[in-house]
Scaffold this active site. Sequence first.
Site, PDB file in Angstrom:
ATOM      1  N   ARG A 177      43.468 -73.115  -9.611  1.00 10.16           N
ATOM      2  CA  ARG A 177      44.726 -73.499  -9.869  1.00 10.16           C
ATOM      3  C   ARG A 177      45.350 -73.674  -7.686  1.00 10.16           C
ATOM      4  O   ARG A 177      46.135 -74.100  -7.561  1.00 10.16           O
ATOM      5  CB  ARG A 177      45.969 -72.791 -10.010  1.00 10.16           C
ATOM      6  CG  ARG A 177      45.637 -73.654 -11.850  1.00 10.16           C
ATOM      7  CD  ARG A 177      46.913 -72.561 -12.561  1.00 10.16           C
ATOM      8  NE  ARG A 177      47.272 -73.265 -14.240  1.00 10.16           N
ATOM      9  CZ  ARG A 177      46.841 -72.575 -15.698  1.00 10.16           C
ATOM     10  NH1 ARG A 177      45.925 -71.331 -15.423  1.00 10.16           N
ATOM     11  NH2 ARG A 177      46.881 -73.484 -16.359  1.00 10.16           N
ATOM     12  N   ASP A 206      40.287 -75.664 -14.217  1.00 10.22           N
ATOM     13  CA  ASP A 206      41.726 -75.696 -14.585  1.00 10.22           C
ATOM     14  C   ASP A 206      41.878 -77.595 -14.727  1.00 10.22           C
ATOM     15  O   ASP A 206      41.071 -77.693 -14.006  1.00 10.22           O
ATOM     16  CB  ASP A 206      42.738 -74.912 -14.421  1.00 10.22           C
ATOM     17  CG  ASP A 206      43.208 -74.456 -15.868  1.00 10.22           C
ATOM     18  OD1 ASP A 206      43.894 -75.281 -16.518  1.00 10.22           O
ATOM     19  OD2 ASP A 206      43.671 -73.394 -16.359  1.00 10.22           O
ATOM     20  N   HIS A 270      42.284 -78.364 -20.991  1.00  7.20           N
ATOM     21  CA  HIS A 270      42.760 -77.548 -19.531  1.00  7.20           C
ATOM     22  C   HIS A 270      42.107 -78.043 -19.215  1.00  7.20           C
ATOM     23  O   HIS A 270      40.647 -77.938 -18.078  1.00  7.20           O
ATOM     24  CB  HIS A 270      42.478 -76.079 -19.081  1.00  7.20           C
ATOM     25  CG  HIS A 270      43.877 -75.605 -19.324  1.00  7.20           C
ATOM     26  ND1 HIS A 270      44.932 -76.321 -18.451  1.00  7.20           N
ATOM     27  CD2 HIS A 270      43.904 -74.698 -20.622  1.00  7.20           C
ATOM     28  CE1 HIS A 270      46.204 -75.406 -19.253  1.00  7.20           C
ATOM     29  NE2 HIS A 270      45.945 -74.559 -21.071  1.00  7.20           N
ATOM     30  N   ASP A 343      42.150 -72.094 -24.743  1.00  4.98           N
ATOM     31  CA  ASP A 343      43.573 -71.861 -24.637  1.00  4.98           C
ATOM     32  C   ASP A 343      43.864 -72.770 -24.571  1.00  4.98           C
ATOM     33  O   ASP A 343      43.823 -74.788 -24.157  1.00  4.98           O
ATOM     34  CB  ASP A 343      43.829 -70.671 -23.682  1.00  4.98           C
ATOM     35  CG  ASP A 343      43.197 -71.329 -22.850  1.00  4.98           C
ATOM     36  OD1 ASP A 343      42.360 -71.901 -21.677  1.00  4.98           O
ATOM     37  OD2 ASP A 343      44.249 -71.271 -21.827  1.00  4.98           O
ATOM     38  N   GLU A 344      45.356 -72.930 -25.234  1.00  5.53           N
ATOM     39  CA  GLU A 344      46.399 -73.949 -24.785  1.00  5.53           C
ATOM     40  C   GLU A 344      45.578 -75.928 -25.437  1.00  5.53           C
ATOM     41  O   GLU A 344      46.027 -76.320 -24.692  1.00  5.53           O
ATOM     42  CB  GLU A 344      47.131 -73.479 -23.775  1.00  5.53           C
ATOM     43  CG  GLU A 344      47.911 -72.409 -23.588  1.00  5.53           C
ATOM     44  CD  GLU A 344      48.654 -72.033 -22.482  1.00  5.53           C
ATOM     45  OE1 GLU A 344      49.394 -71.486 -22.054  1.00  5.53           O
ATOM     46  OE2 GLU A 344      48.146 -73.051 -21.598  1.00  5.53           O
ATOM     47  N   TYR A 437      48.658 -59.894 -16.902  1.00  4.34           N
ATOM     48  CA  TYR A 437      49.362 -60.596 -16.120  1.00  4.34           C
ATOM     49  C   TYR A 437      50.077 -60.094 -15.308  1.00  4.34           C
ATOM     50  O   TYR A 437      50.963 -59.935 -14.711  1.00  4.34           O
ATOM     51  CB  TYR A 437      50.499 -61.703 -17.160  1.00  4.34           C
ATOM     52  CG  TYR A 437      49.220 -62.266 -18.024  1.00  4.34           C
ATOM     53  CD1 TYR A 437      48.557 -62.719 -18.234  1.00  4.34           C
ATOM     54  CD2 TYR A 437      49.731 -64.206 -18.053  1.00  4.34           C
ATOM     55  CE1 TYR A 437      47.239 -63.223 -19.148  1.00  4.34           C
ATOM     56  CE2 TYR A 437      49.041 -64.699 -19.121  1.00  4.34           C
ATOM     57  CZ  TYR A 437      47.848 -63.962 -18.991  1.00  4.34           C
ATOM     58  OH  TYR A 437      47.211 -65.174 -20.342  1.00  4.34           O
TER      59      TYR A 437
END
Length: 678
Positions: A177, A206, A270, A343-344, A437
């Site tokens: 990112r 990502d 991602h 993930d996600e 986090y």
Amino acid sequence: MITKFLKISLALSISHSVCFAQQTETKSLPSNHIIPKPLSVNASQGTFELKPNTTFYYTKDALAPIGVFTALLKSSTGINFKTTPAKNEQEGILFIISDTLNSLGNEGYHLKISPQSIRVYAKTGAGIFNATQTLRQLLPSQIESKKSNKANWTIPCGEIIDKPRYSWRGYMQDVSRTFYGVDVMKKYMDVMALYKLNVLHLHLTDDQGWRIEIKKYPKLTSKQTTVFDAGSKQPAERSGFYTQEQIRELVKYAAARNIRIIPEIDVPGHSWPTVLAYPELGVNQNRKPDYIFPFLDSWSHWGNQFTPNTLDPTNEKVYEFLDDVFTELAQLFPAEYIHFGGDEVRHVLWEKEPHVQAFMKEKSLKNTNELQSYFVSRISSIIKQKGKKPIGWNDILSDAKNLTKETAIMSWLGDEAIADAAKNGFYAVATPTDPFYFDITQADRNDGTMSDLAYGNINSLEKVYNYEPETGLSPDEGKFVLGVQANQWTAITQELKDMNIQNFPRLLALAEIGWIPKGKRDLENFKGRLNLNLNRLDALKIDYYKPGGYITGKWGPQQLSNDYQNLEWDVTKKTYSEGRIMAGFYYTSGANFMEIKKVELLENGKVVVQDEHTGIADKFRGTHKTKSFLYHLQLNNYNPKAKYTLKASVKGINGTDSNGNFTYNLSPYNRLNVVEPR
């Protein structure tokens, strides 16, 4: 080969350690400086002094682990200490490796410090290295300087026996990112080593960029997939990728510091850069926009933060592609794990595709959770074929019964995710969003620090330190916890200074959680040691969080009018270098919001830079919201003798009952060597 003299000395030290661990820590040996806190400490009178004629002695395999330490000493003391193989020396610093020291484990060590000598015993080179970092912390903080300086180079006498609780003491850096170059990652590894963190997890891919060169697929590192679009106006250093030569350099640098680098290629979600570069791997034809962009722009492009395309789990070309990618990764990274994300994943995208539904029917897959498990099983098998162990985020546990047990779990969705993994017989790394986090705020959402506002929790230093990764687990289940890890997602925390302030000092608390035995933590004792370590962070040129964050002033009803008027704050102490400046107006209470139309930075009363746009200081500050209350300035010619003032033209909206914080944060262009003065 260990000489007869050293064997006798070693036997005596092991014999002494039986009663040593039962003794009470005393204050003369400053163990209160050491983070993480050693397992046991026994002080004695006197100090050992580093002198120009001090010699470093080593047994076989102990030379390499002391290399970083001796190089540091040479840089800061100006002394080129002699190193030579050990025989039967009575004086100097001796580093002794013996595979008989089983009680210390692979990373433990035993230090014996007297006025005449320092003796270091360990089973492995990793233990020797950890001992050097304890010695480093026992020396004055000037030891961290890159320039030769004069100091009292003494170490207090006594003994330390030490070993870690967990073998995985990690930090994850999101370089997708926001990209961070080799120089930044080397500096992070220097600090990680100091506090005995031993895993650097690199989130290499990502939706915001593919950050590692893959020889077989050159399009993965094209401008389209590694450079943010010009419209986003991102500084150039936030884009880029690591060449394979740079990766080898980082891996070598890490190994010298007892750190293993775990690479992550996040699939099948991602994966925006991958489907841009190789459209045939996507599950659908959606490739708009056909470039990468910063995370916060996702809502304007896609309506949410998630990509509208994933890798196609039904396409054999996807598995061929990943087989090739993991082949190159396995050759680059000697660490035992390869992380594949997982993930996600937006299963709704799979549900909409007729060819995916037909594939599921053919394979007797009842739902998309089972389809994801099919994908994970294929990927895990590929990774295992490379001689590596697969690890993924705990999202892959949604179909645990069909998931291969060889796959380890990185548990980010709370204690229940760790328990879910352990109870199902999966090895897991504890890295829960709350409290690990570190892109989440640590004190106050109104302090100007660049934290993710979408989360409801505040991850304070105290919460981090008091977290117990094996809560609710039986002793047998606890054996499945590999260790702990902090994660730094760089969607919002893009400037290195901001990232450092989010990570420190919380990363030191994480280091202690991973090291000391269960039930032995003491928050107040830790805080005392932490205060002493702030000098060391200063010497290392690492910014860290201070109470109040970036708050530099406040406003209230008495300062406001229904018409525009100027508010001014003296920001001289906060202006210390050329750099990018962010001025913020954080509404905290009152019946009315505040409007801002212009912000100016004055140097000795003269405007040197300004940002003119209409902003609203209000309470609507979600991650995806436009933050008009932030003003961006660039100071390109800093004058250390000048007075700096920030002037803002503001008014109350439908009234003056408004209160808030004015924040001011300068991020130096020379980001590795300049920090904000205390």
